[in-house]
Design a protein around this motif. Structure first.
Motif, mmCIF file in Angstrom:
data_model
loop_
_atom_site.group_PDB
_atom_site.id
_atom_site.type_symbol
_atom_site.label_atom_id
_atom_site.label_comp_id
_atom_site.label_asym_id
_atom_site.label_seq_id
_atom_site.Cartn_x
_atom_site.Cartn_y
_atom_site.Cartn_z
ATOM 1 N N MET A 98 -37.039 3.154 61.931
ATOM 2 C CA MET A 98 -38.068 3.066 62.967
ATOM 3 C C MET A 98 -39.428 2.832 62.313
ATOM 4 O O MET A 98 -39.580 2.978 61.104
ATOM 5 N N LYS A 99 -40.419 2.489 63.129
ATOM 6 C CA LYS A 99 -41.763 2.214 62.626
ATOM 7 C C LYS A 99 -42.730 3.329 63.018
ATOM 8 O O LYS A 99 -42.605 3.927 64.096
ATOM 9 N N GLN A 100 -43.701 3.579 62.128
ATOM 10 C CA GLN A 100 -44.677 4.644 62.350
ATOM 11 C C GLN A 100 -46.014 4.249 61.736
ATOM 12 O O GLN A 100 -46.060 3.616 60.675
ATOM 13 N N VAL A 101 -47.115 4.613 62.400
ATOM 14 C CA VAL A 101 -48.458 4.372 61.871
ATOM 15 C C VAL A 101 -48.795 5.472 60.874
ATOM 16 O O VAL A 101 -48.652 6.668 61.184
ATOM 17 N N VAL A 102 -49.250 5.079 59.685
ATOM 18 C CA VAL A 102 -49.608 6.050 58.652
ATOM 19 C C VAL A 102 -50.919 5.633 58.010
ATOM 20 O O VAL A 102 -51.370 4.495 58.141
ATOM 21 N N GLN A 103 -51.490 6.582 57.263
ATOM 22 C CA GLN A 103 -52.745 6.325 56.561
ATOM 23 C C GLN A 103 -52.719 7.003 55.207
ATOM 24 O O GLN A 103 -52.225 8.129 55.069
ATOM 25 N N ASN A 104 -53.242 6.317 54.209
ATOM 26 C CA ASN A 104 -53.422 6.904 52.892
ATOM 27 C C ASN A 104 -54.850 7.441 52.835
ATOM 28 O O ASN A 104 -55.810 6.671 52.865
ATOM 29 N N TYR A 105 -54.995 8.766 52.723
ATOM 30 C CA TYR A 105 -56.322 9.372 52.805
ATOM 31 C C TYR A 105 -57.161 9.071 51.564
ATOM 32 O O TYR A 105 -58.387 9.081 51.618
#
Length: 726
Positions: A1-8
């Motif tokens: 599945m797809k998910q929104v992520v962020q590298n802080y």
């Protein structure tokens, strides 16, 4: 599945392929339909991730303190590795969504597979195609509530818990500082509780939105407008509660709260603003400062959130989950309206670009929704197809003699025709009033005598078969418009039909079938307001716009006299169906596009109507069609707000534009000009020259479809998507 992520660490945003979460006991696996971007909390996190390490440290002193404690305990090298490892990892975004239960874990019996649920939690209601959500962080969605609206449940619960902490009472006056998403919801919840609300925000568009959805008055906190409004509403005593829904590093909100709150009033902190309390001001008034902890009791308690242990209702009336259910109930009963807050809906695949547009300021929004695959059209949500206009390849404008006047026939000679149309055509150069057709011989004879028609008859077929007649005006009762228009088009005539073009989708389809069959698309509907000289000048002075606009159109329609045929809704359609196209067309012309959705609400008894239109660029138009206003108040007032500018129209008598320079029209020396003369001149010119009709047929069809969709929206209580079939 797809998910929104962020590298802080780097600030990178991405949509990653990740494993599907397992369905553990005590929760459900939910496939997302819509998730909501919190333009306050999430954008703050996204902005922080783009900062330098020093900037990150300055923005999060609480985390710096933890790092220093770790250094003292574990040493610098170990702490550095720990911090860098945590920073250089992907973290999730999102905490408010609505979706469909795909799998039910052990111990869950209140929902089943296929049920629609609203979900909460920054670890469980993420911007992802699938989420596992524990028992106390989801609640079933009431029947009939649109999934896009149910996605607001979490932020709605935050606002609701803040209002509960303020303990408002009927008749109170409250001040809401900060009119972002949470502030807008607080305004609506307070108004629904019988509280008079004043809003404060430097953004005029957000102030206008809050006034449209329940605030008595709003203004820039740096101006005197807010203080004046508070003084007038409270007799100078100050507000009973202040709700701090603002963010940022300014201490202005808490200082304004102290100044405008009454003695022993309450100040509730819901947002995340600076809280350097001016001690003297708060002490002298003995102000009660309260904090609102997110969605409500249970938040941050792992036994409640993860283990599913509820608090007894006799001891804790409103928990996280009960707040979620309460907010959904308010939505389903129309006590709160979130549709005007939706600035933009993006496909989930466009998540990264949407965040970037928000961060860069290209997309100015209060609330943004992600729409997930499989939910382009909401299950159970109505859709109205905007019919395509099909023309024969050999279609051409009806031919007429190169010289000589344009010969017109009128079908109908009632009050509107004889007072608003024929006076502009009589003695107009290049126009010949050929024939008038009415149901009764005497009315035809009267029209012939008064306006100089060459002939009068009750035989419509004879007129349609007369090759000398160039154009036919249909000015009869609403129920006959579509059929008469269809016949005139098939006869090869150019047609001017008064609004509405049709009363049903079937009637509209028959008109378009006549266009396709005959190849004749020479049709104009009497939407005259876009031709009004004053409005056209105001639009020109307003200039082009770059961002989305908010338009407010108040129509003080007034009561109808007993016996009016407008009241014959069974045969002539509703009053708004008959007249509403005027206002939708005007809004669409000002915004330069056709609407993509319609949401309608009416008061008890159906006296007053609110219609919210959304446009492709996230602009909105709200038409308040009311019959309960004062007869002496102007019938039509309009405000258009965008790009730091405001256009104001006062009943076609006076107009003004506020922006870099202020322009105010002079008061017209004669009666209101709502554009009939200019509209008729444009129609006659198009007939004479064979040039384009004054308004494209596609626009007329879109306006008619939107007008008819109001009826559908009132019946189902949800927004109606206008799906183009072009």
């Amino acid at each position: 599945m797809k998910q929104v992520v962020q590298n802080y660490k780097s600030g990178e945003l991405a949509v990653l392929d990740v494993p599907v979460p397992g369905c553990k006991p005590g929760g459900v696996l939910v496939r997302s339909a819509y998730s909501l971007i919190s333009t306050g909390t999430e954008l703050m996190k996204v902005s922080e991730a783009g900062m330098s390490m020093l900037g990150k440290a300055r923005s999060r002193p609480d985390q710096v303190a933890k790092v220093m404690q770790s250094v003292a305990t574990n040493g610098v090298p170990a702490t550095y590795r720990k911090v860098m490892g945590k920073l250089d990892s992907y973290t999730p975004l999102g905490y408010s969504l609505c979706g469909v239960v795909e799998q039910v874990g052990a111990g869950i019996d209140e929902v089943k597979v296929g049920d629609l649920v609203a979900c909460a939690g920054n670890e469980h209601a993420l911007h992802a195609e699938l989420n596992w959500v524990p028992k106390n962080l989801f609640t079933p969605v009431p029947d009939g509530l649109a999934p896009r609206h149910a996605a607001f449940a979490t932020v709605g619960s935050i606002a609701l818990q803040g209002v509960r902490r303020g303990e408002p009472q009927l008749g109170d006056v409250a001040l809401v500082i900060g009119l972002g998403l949470i502030g807008q919801l607080v305004v609506q919840l307070l108004a629904a509780s019988g509280v008079r609300v004043v809003g404060a925000d430097p953004d005029p568009a957000r102030c206008e939105l809050a006034e449209r959805t329940g605030a008595v008055a709003c203004g820039d906190p740096a101006s005197a407008a807010v203080e004046v409004a508070v003084a007038e509403l409270t007799g100078g005593h100050g507000v009973d509660q202040v709700y701090l829904a603002a963010g940022g590093a300014s201490n202005q909100p808490v200082e304004l709260a102290a100044r405008l709150c009454r003695d022993r009033g309450r100040v509730v902190d819901i947002g995340k603003c600076r809280l350097d309390l001016p001690w003297n001001a708060y002490y002298e008034k003995e102000l009660d400062v309260r904090f609102s902890r997110s969605y409500g009791p249970g938040r941050y308690d792992p036994e409640y959130e993860l283990d599913g242990r509820d608090y007894p209702i006799g001891y804790v009336r409103w928990t996280e989950r009960r707040n979620l259910a309460c907010f959904l109930d308010l939505l389903s009963r129309g006590r709160v309206d979130v549709e005007p807050l939706v600035s933009h809906t993006a496909d989930f695949a466009d998540a990264v670009s949407t965040y970037r547009r928000l961060k860069d300021g290209d997309l100015k929004a209060v609330a943004v929704l992600f729409r997930y695959p499989g939910h382009a059209a909401e299950a159970g949500a109505p859709t109205a197809a905007v019919p395509s206009v099909r023309r024969r390849a050999d279609a051409a404008a009806p031919t007429r003699a190169a010289t000589g006047p344009v010969r017109l026939a009128f079908v109908g000679a009632g009050t509107y025709a004889t007072s608003m149309l024929l006076p502009h055509l009589t003695r107009r150069d290049g126009v010949e009033l050929s024939t008038v057709v009415t149901m009764t011989a005497l009315s035809a004879a009267n029209a012939q005598r008064k306006f100089g028609f060459a002939g009068a008859t009750t035989d419509l077929d004879a007129v349609l078969g007369d090759p000398a007649i160039d154009a036919v005006f249909v000015v009869t009762r609403h129920s006959s418009h579509a059929e008469l228009t269809r016949k005139a088009l098939l006869a090869g005539k150019a047609v001017f039909v008064e609004k509405p073009l049709a009363l049903t989708e079937e009637e509209l389809a028959r008109v378009l079938a006549a266009v396709e069959e005959s190849g004749n698309d020479r049709l104009q509907v009497g939407f005259n307001r876009r031709f009004a000289p004053l409005l056209r000048e105001a639009r020109q002075r307003f200039g082009t716009r770059t961002g989305p606009a908010s338009l407010r159109y108040l129509v003080n329609a007034g009561r109808l006299h007993q016996g009016s045929w407008y009241l014959q809704q069974g045969s002539e359609g509703s009053r708004f169906t008959g007249e509403g196209g005027h206002f939708i067309d005007t809004a669409s012309w000002l915004l330069g596009a056709d609407p993509v959705s319609v949401y309608a609400l009416e008061t008890s008894g159906g006296d007053d109507l609110q219609v919210v239109l959304r446009y492709p660029d996230a602009s909105t138009a709200t038409i308040s069609y009311v019959t309960t206003g004062a007869p002496g108040f102007p019938k039509e007032t309009l405000d258009l707000i965008a790009d730091g500018k405001v256009l104001r129209l006062d009943d076609f008598v006076r107009a003004s534009v506020y922006g870099g320079k202020r322009w105010v029209s002079s008061r017209l020396p004669k009666a209101r000009d709502k554009g009939q003369s200019a509209e008729l001149a444009a129609f006659v010119r198009a007939v004479r020259t064979g040039g384009p009709m004054p308004v494209p047929l596609e626009s007329l069809v879109a306006t008619t479809t939107a007008t008819l969709a109001v009826r559908t929206g009132l019946a189902c209580g949800t927004p109606v998507t206008l799906a183009s079939t072009r």
